[in-house]
Design an enzyme around this catalytic site. Sequence first.
Site, PDB file in Angstrom:
ATOM      1  N   TYR A 110      12.918 107.909  -0.274  1.00  9.71           N
ATOM      2  CA  TYR A 110      13.770 108.915   0.374  1.00  9.71           C
ATOM      3  C   TYR A 110      14.830 109.448  -0.608  1.00  9.71           C
ATOM      4  O   TYR A 110      15.044 110.663  -0.712  1.00  9.71           O
ATOM      5  CB  TYR A 110      14.424 108.259   1.587  1.00  9.71           C
TER       6      TYR A 110
ATOM      7  N   LYS B 245      15.273 113.307  -1.951  1.00 14.35           N
ATOM      8  CA  LYS B 245      16.475 114.112  -1.694  1.00 14.35           C
ATOM      9  C   LYS B 245      17.173 114.508  -3.000  1.00 14.35           C
ATOM     10  O   LYS B 245      17.747 115.594  -3.099  1.00 14.35           O
ATOM     11  CB  LYS B 245      17.424 113.356  -0.761  1.00 14.35           C
TER      12      LYS B 245
HETATM   13  P1  NAI Z   1      14.995 113.427  13.205  1.00 13.52           P
HETATM   14  O1  NAI Z   1      14.012 112.373  12.901  1.00 13.52           O
HETATM   15  O2  NAI Z   1      15.875 113.290  14.420  1.00 13.52           O
HETATM   16  O3  NAI Z   1      14.269 114.852  13.284  1.00 13.52           O
HETATM   17  C1  NAI Z   1      13.357 115.280  12.305  1.00 13.52           C
HETATM   18  C2  NAI Z   1      12.478 116.368  12.878  1.00 13.52           C
HETATM   19  O4  NAI Z   1      11.572 116.768  11.844  1.00 13.52           O
HETATM   20  C3  NAI Z   1      11.615 115.896  14.060  1.00 13.52           C
HETATM   21  O5  NAI Z   1      11.672 116.848  15.101  1.00 13.52           O
HETATM   22  C4  NAI Z   1      10.214 115.797  13.470  1.00 13.52           C
HETATM   23  O6  NAI Z   1       9.171 116.069  14.409  1.00 13.52           O
HETATM   24  C5  NAI Z   1      10.264 116.867  12.386  1.00 13.52           C
HETATM   25  N1  NAI Z   1       9.276 116.624  11.333  1.00 13.52           N
HETATM   26  C6  NAI Z   1       9.007 115.441  10.711  1.00 13.52           C
HETATM   27  N2  NAI Z   1       8.002 115.596   9.829  1.00 13.52           N
HETATM   28  C7  NAI Z   1       7.621 116.903   9.888  1.00 13.52           C
HETATM   29  C8  NAI Z   1       6.634 117.658   9.233  1.00 13.52           C
HETATM   30  N3  NAI Z   1       5.803 117.098   8.334  1.00 13.52           N
HETATM   31  N4  NAI Z   1       6.510 118.968   9.526  1.00 13.52           N
HETATM   32  C9  NAI Z   1       7.335 119.546  10.458  1.00 13.52           C
HETATM   33  N5  NAI Z   1       8.282 118.864  11.116  1.00 13.52           N
HETATM   34  C10 NAI Z   1       8.432 117.557  10.842  1.00 13.52           C
HETATM   35  O7  NAI Z   1      15.885 113.553  11.885  1.00 13.52           O
HETATM   36  P2  NAI Z   1      17.363 114.104  11.635  1.00 13.52           P
HETATM   37  O8  NAI Z   1      18.277 112.944  11.544  1.00 13.52           O
HETATM   38  O9  NAI Z   1      17.675 115.211  12.559  1.00 13.52           O
HETATM   39  O10 NAI Z   1      17.189 114.634  10.141  1.00 13.52           O
HETATM   40  C11 NAI Z   1      17.009 115.996   9.812  1.00 13.52           C
HETATM   41  C12 NAI Z   1      17.147 116.139   8.311  1.00 13.52           C
HETATM   42  O11 NAI Z   1      18.417 115.655   7.894  1.00 13.52           O
HETATM   43  C13 NAI Z   1      16.123 115.346   7.500  1.00 13.52           C
HETATM   44  O12 NAI Z   1      15.743 116.085   6.367  1.00 13.52           O
HETATM   45  C14 NAI Z   1      16.900 114.115   7.084  1.00 13.52           C
HETATM   46  O13 NAI Z   1      16.374 113.543   5.923  1.00 13.52           O
HETATM   47  C15 NAI Z   1      18.268 114.714   6.857  1.00 13.52           C
HETATM   48  N6  NAI Z   1      19.350 113.755   6.893  1.00 13.52           N
HETATM   49  C16 NAI Z   1      19.602 113.011   8.008  1.00 13.52           C
HETATM   50  C17 NAI Z   1      20.632 112.098   8.009  1.00 13.52           C
HETATM   51  C18 NAI Z   1      20.954 111.253   9.180  1.00 13.52           C
HETATM   52  O14 NAI Z   1      21.813 110.357   9.027  1.00 13.52           O
HETATM   53  N7  NAI Z   1      20.368 111.451  10.349  1.00 13.52           N
HETATM   54  C19 NAI Z   1      21.463 111.905   6.818  1.00 13.52           C
HETATM   55  C20 NAI Z   1      21.112 112.721   5.707  1.00 13.52           C
HETATM   56  C21 NAI Z   1      20.092 113.623   5.765  1.00 13.52           C
END
Ligand code: NAI
Length: 247
Positions: free
Chosen positions: A154, A158
């Site tokens: 990861y 990033k």
């Molecule tokens: P989440 O797991 O709640 O939502 C991720 C969404 O992306 C889901 O709706 C999923 O279906 C979709 N997804 C996954 N793989 C996919 C693919 N191959 N094609 C299309 N859609 C896909 O995650 P969250 O927490 O909302 O994270 C969103 C972004 O923020 C990610 O890039 C994550 O790495 C980043 N992020 C999150 C943090 C956190 O603490 N939650 C911290 C830093 C970054």
Amino acid sequence: MSLAGKVAIVTGAAQGIGRAVAEELARDGADVVVADLDPGRSQETVASVEKLGRRALNVKVNVADFNEVKAMVDQVLKAWGKVDVLVNNAGITRDALLLRMKEEDWNLVLQVNLNGTFHCTKAVLQPMTKQRYGRIVNIASIVGVMGNVGQANYAASKAAVIGFTKTVAREYASRNVTVNAVAPGFIDTAMTQGLPADVKETLQKQIPLGRLGRPEDIAAAVRFLVSEEAAYITGHVLHVNGGMLMA
Ligand code: NAI
């Protein structure tokens, strides 16, 4: 409403940060393409965008597959004629210490987080450069800068997204396409809800503002970077982490 009349694609918009971003951009006037693997869950985001008075398009797409991404962008161009904003938010984790990390989990995380960002960016750049306007925001992570135990795949994905952001920003600035990244700290979503309570408590102690972030904290930063006020900002990494990392 500074995004009135604009078309925004938000990947991974079915839940979490992506949903908050979709809603925030709609609140600011944009029509939103809700692009996610899970069209059933995307329906909730579609409903809230429509409730805000904007148009929404529910597109099932796996960002790791360039053909699917290309088909999505073609569908958007056919339906709405243009793409103004892209938010590369879809992302996954597959955590393990390096010696236990399976090659398939290494590859999957890179394919979604990094290749997905490459695919979507490449697919929208043609219409954006043609119209001499585009705003791209990539969702990176604090982990891409600090590292984090159990997240070599990861963190690598990033950190790579940050290098990608700066390069594409340089390449397309002359076409009035800005490319920036938002690097969230730890945000309260499904991705972090699985963390054990003691890990969350330890995390919280390292955050000067004393709480995990909310999806809305990230959405506000994205809205700023795609706004007219941010027209002179490109290649920037905006850290939104409650002070956990002061880079
Ligand atoms: P989440 O797991 O709640 O939502 C991720 C969404 O992306 C889901 O709706 C999923 O279906 C979709 N997804 C996954 N793989 C996919 C693919 N191959 N094609 C299309 N859609 C896909 O995650 P969250 O927490 O909302 O994270 C969103 C972004 O923020 C990610 O890039 C994550 O790495 C980043 N992020 C999150 C943090 C956190 O603490 N939650 C911290 C830093 C970054």
